[in-house]
Scaffold this motif. Structure first.
Motif: not given
Length: 703
Positions: A402-406
């Motif tokens: 989630l952190a990388v995609s966001s």
């Protein structure tokens, strides 16, 4: 939101050592079967789940936007969040205090339990919301959304949304993760609160009550001050919300040390009185009620009365303990998490919902919440089903995904590059960012001292002033005029008693000082005129402005402008402009997504987006009548955007010229649109002799 990390509403039935026996053993067995820790003698209190049902139901009804005679039937439904805060403070404090008393409290274990309780469902809605956002949001909206997703991951959503806009502003309904600010407040509290309790437990537990009371009073007083002076920060931030959590913590401490006692003659009446106090608050509070403040004590006190005095045999306890209430209370965390993205994305896709549409969506959300509760929340909380060896790396991997995609979406402007040469349509900055490439601007305040050949120019207004100040600054530089700007989103500068948007009153005081101290200048005034209305206007924004007694808003404008003219200033008013019922970037995105890539250039070159001219005039008819009056005042120029963008004989107004958009959302001008408006203002000022051409390198500007 407020949920015990350890499960259903379980708390100690009396002071330390007062409970025990077979009931305690029963709970121990219940907890052991589910892989949960035990906390001395604990009894399940279904009425607390019933309170959760009341809270989540109020929030859902409020956010559903039901309309009865043009009004929300539950105007104070947002108080459901305050109920959750009190419940959370009570449950979590009970657990921490009793573990400290038993010598079994471990900070890492506490956070582990919080992670199992909070993160799985939160990560599920973040993932679902990211997927929906990719398909439904424009790149600029997706960029903003991905920023909010990152802030939610790190429990900083309250700071993120505070930096964006007021909770009450209309665009908030279209921000899928706006509701995660409550999780941020709660988890920020539980970062510090266990550490504080551990320190006090070692230093002298006899001081705990005094410290709780001191912090409670300080936070409550701060919220009362903030409700008037910094309402947005007051709404979103922990220091002014902590007293609600501490109210529950006080109950937990008193229950553990003294037991829950009640006057014999009042025991059955007090829970009902508390419940009535909560329900009445839902109807008496509105968006205009200072909140949180001393007034918020009423619903908080109501919750405390129910928690403290509820026992089997009274009407309120029987109602809250009934199966329907308990069932809804059990799924309230999932229910709360899923409802806001569902409503936001549905409105983004289909527009405002009818009452029937909102009711249908509530049914869908309820079904999704039930599935989330049984297939996400419950399994991942149970250490026997999902061991720590599996949970820890699994939740870490989900967090990383989630952190990388966001982050990727945020850093690539919502991956606007997928639209090739038309990416610029979606990446133009908003009003709050347009001053970033101007010199000498700090936030909404700009100040540039050019060598003044002409009068200085001051831009005043809300975000509609923000989107034109870049063009005005360029004009000021061109004519060697000093440049000042004061604008604040959702705030009109006018001499009235109060403006019910954000931190507007402080902004108005600062702007008044600027105008009074300035040499005679040209004031360019731009606002979303119809957004600011006194109580005589029975439309959407009625009551946002409170004029002084005996005055109307129109009279307040005339008084304000008259005073400026008396001070020697001249005034350029930007009249109400073109508005679109739908977000123009969303409209263009939908059309581009349907067009084969090879045909997109031809399609955009021939694209004509128009709105009805008569509808534009009628929408702001009252405000346009004011413009007609103001235009007759000496020293006033009115610039009418409809003259620039509309074809009156054809009864149409253009929103674009090929791939050049004139507005960037519903009402705010794009940079090309703002440039056209200020160019027209420049012509009118030159004609009036307000600007003098300036000779530069053999050339004369303005000729």
């Amino acid at each position: 939101m407020s949920y015990s990390a350890e499960g259903l509403s379980r708390q100690v039935t009396g002071p330390i050592g007062a409970a025990g026996g077979r009931k305690g053993k029963g709970v121990a067995a219940w907890a052991a079967e589910r892989g949960l820790a035990t906390f001395m003698s604990i009894a399940y209190r279904p009425e607390v789940d019933g309170l959760r049902a009341i809270a989540v139901g109020a929030v859902l009804i409020y956010h559903a936007g039901f309309s009865v005679s043009g009004q929300n039937p539950l105007p104070g439904g947002f108080l459901g969040v305050d109920i959750f805060f009190v419940i959370s403070g009570y449950l979590i404090s009970s657990i921490i205090l009793r573990e400290l008393s038993a010598g079994s409290f471990r900070l890492l274990d506490f956070y582990h339990r919080r992670a199992r309780r909070i993160l799985p469902a939160l990560f599920a809605i973040l993932l679902a919301s990211l997927i929906c956002g990719w398909f439904l949001l424009t790149p600029s909206a997706l960029e903003s959304f991905s920023g909010s997703a990152l802030s939610a991951l790190f429990f900083g959503a309250n700071f993120w949304f505070l930096s964006e806009d007021s909770y009450w502003a209309a665009p908030g309904a279209l921000k899928p993760l706006l509701h995660t600010w409550t999780l941020a407040v709660e988890e920020q509290f539980y970062i510090f609160f266990p550490l504080l309790l551990m320190a006090m437990w070692r230093a002298g537990r006899n001081k705990i009550l005094h410290v709780f009371l001191l912090l409670f009073a300080a936070s409550l007083i701060l919220s009362a001050i903030g409700a008037r002076n910094f309402p947005d920060a007051n709404f979103f931030l922990l220091p002014t919300r902590a007293w609600e959590l501490l109210a529950g913590a006080l109950l937990a401490w008193l229950e553990m040390t003294r037991g829950r006692t009640a006057p014999k003659g009042w025991r059955k009446a007090l829970p009902a009185a508390g419940l009535i106090l909560v329900l009445v608050s839902f109807f008496l509070f509105t968006e205009k009620t200072p909140h949180p403040s001393f007034l918020t004590v009423a619903p908080v006190l109501g919750v405390c009365l129910v928690i403290w005095f509820a026992k089997q045999g009274d009407i309120a306890t029987a109602l809250l303990s009934s199966k329907p209430f308990v069932a809804v209370g059990l799924i309230s965390y999932s229910h709360y998490l899923w409802h806001y993205p569902a409503f936001a994305y549905t409105q983004i896709k289909f527009g405002a919902l009818s009452n029937a549409g909102a009711l249908f969506l509530l049914v869908i959300v309820f079904g999704v919440s039930v599935l989330s509760y049984f297939f996400v929340e419950q399994p991942l909380r149970n250490r026997k089903v999902i061991s720590t060896r599996i949970f820890a790396p699994g939740i870490a991997a989900a967090f990383a995904l989630l952190a990388v995609s966001s982050s990727a979406l945020y850093l690539t402007d919502g991956y606007a590059a997928r639209y090739g040469e038309f990416a610029a349509i979606f990446t133009e900055s908003g009003a709050e960012d347009m001053a970033q490439d101007l010199d000498n601007c700090e936030g909404a305040a700009c100040s540039t001292d050019n060598t003044e050949v002409n009068r200085g120019i001051i831009v005043i207004g809300d975000s509609h002033a923000g989107v034109i100040k870049h063009a005005v600054a360029e004009m000021a530089k061109k004519y060697q005029s000093g440049f000042r700007a004061r604008n604040l989103g959702s705030c009109v500068h006018v001499d009235v008693e109060h403006v019910n948007f954000g931190e507007c009153d402080a902004y108005r005081a600062d702007t008044s000082k600027l105008v009074e101290e300035a040499d005679p200048s040209i004031i360019v005034y731009a606002v979303h005129w119809r957004k600011y209305q006194d109580s005589t206007r029975q439309v959407k924004y009625a009551g946002t402005v409170t004029p002084y007694e005996g005055e109307t808003l129109a009279q307040a404008y005339a008084k304000t402008f008259g005073r400026w003219l008396e001070q020697g200033h001249r005034l350029v008013l930007i009249a109400p402009g073109i508005e679109s019922e739908t977000h123009i970037q969303e409209k263009v995105k939908a059309l581009l997504d349907k067009t084969p890539h090879a045909q997109q250039e031809l399609f955009m070159n021939n694209l004509k987006l128009e709105v009805d001219f008569d509808a534009q005039v009628e929408r702001a008819s009252h405000e346009r009548e004011m413009m007609d009056v103001f235009s007759t005042m000496e020293g006033v120029i009115v610039v009418d955007p409809l003259e620039l963008f509309c074809d009156k004989p054809k009864k149409t107004c253009a929103l674009n010229d090929g791939s050049t958009l004139f507005i960037r959302d519903y009402t705010h001008y794009s940079k090309p649109g703002a440039a056209l408006i200020i160019a027209d203002a420049e012509k009118k000022m030159l004609k009036k002799g307000w600007l003098k051409p300036v000779r530069r390198s053999g050339k004369v500007t303005g000729e």
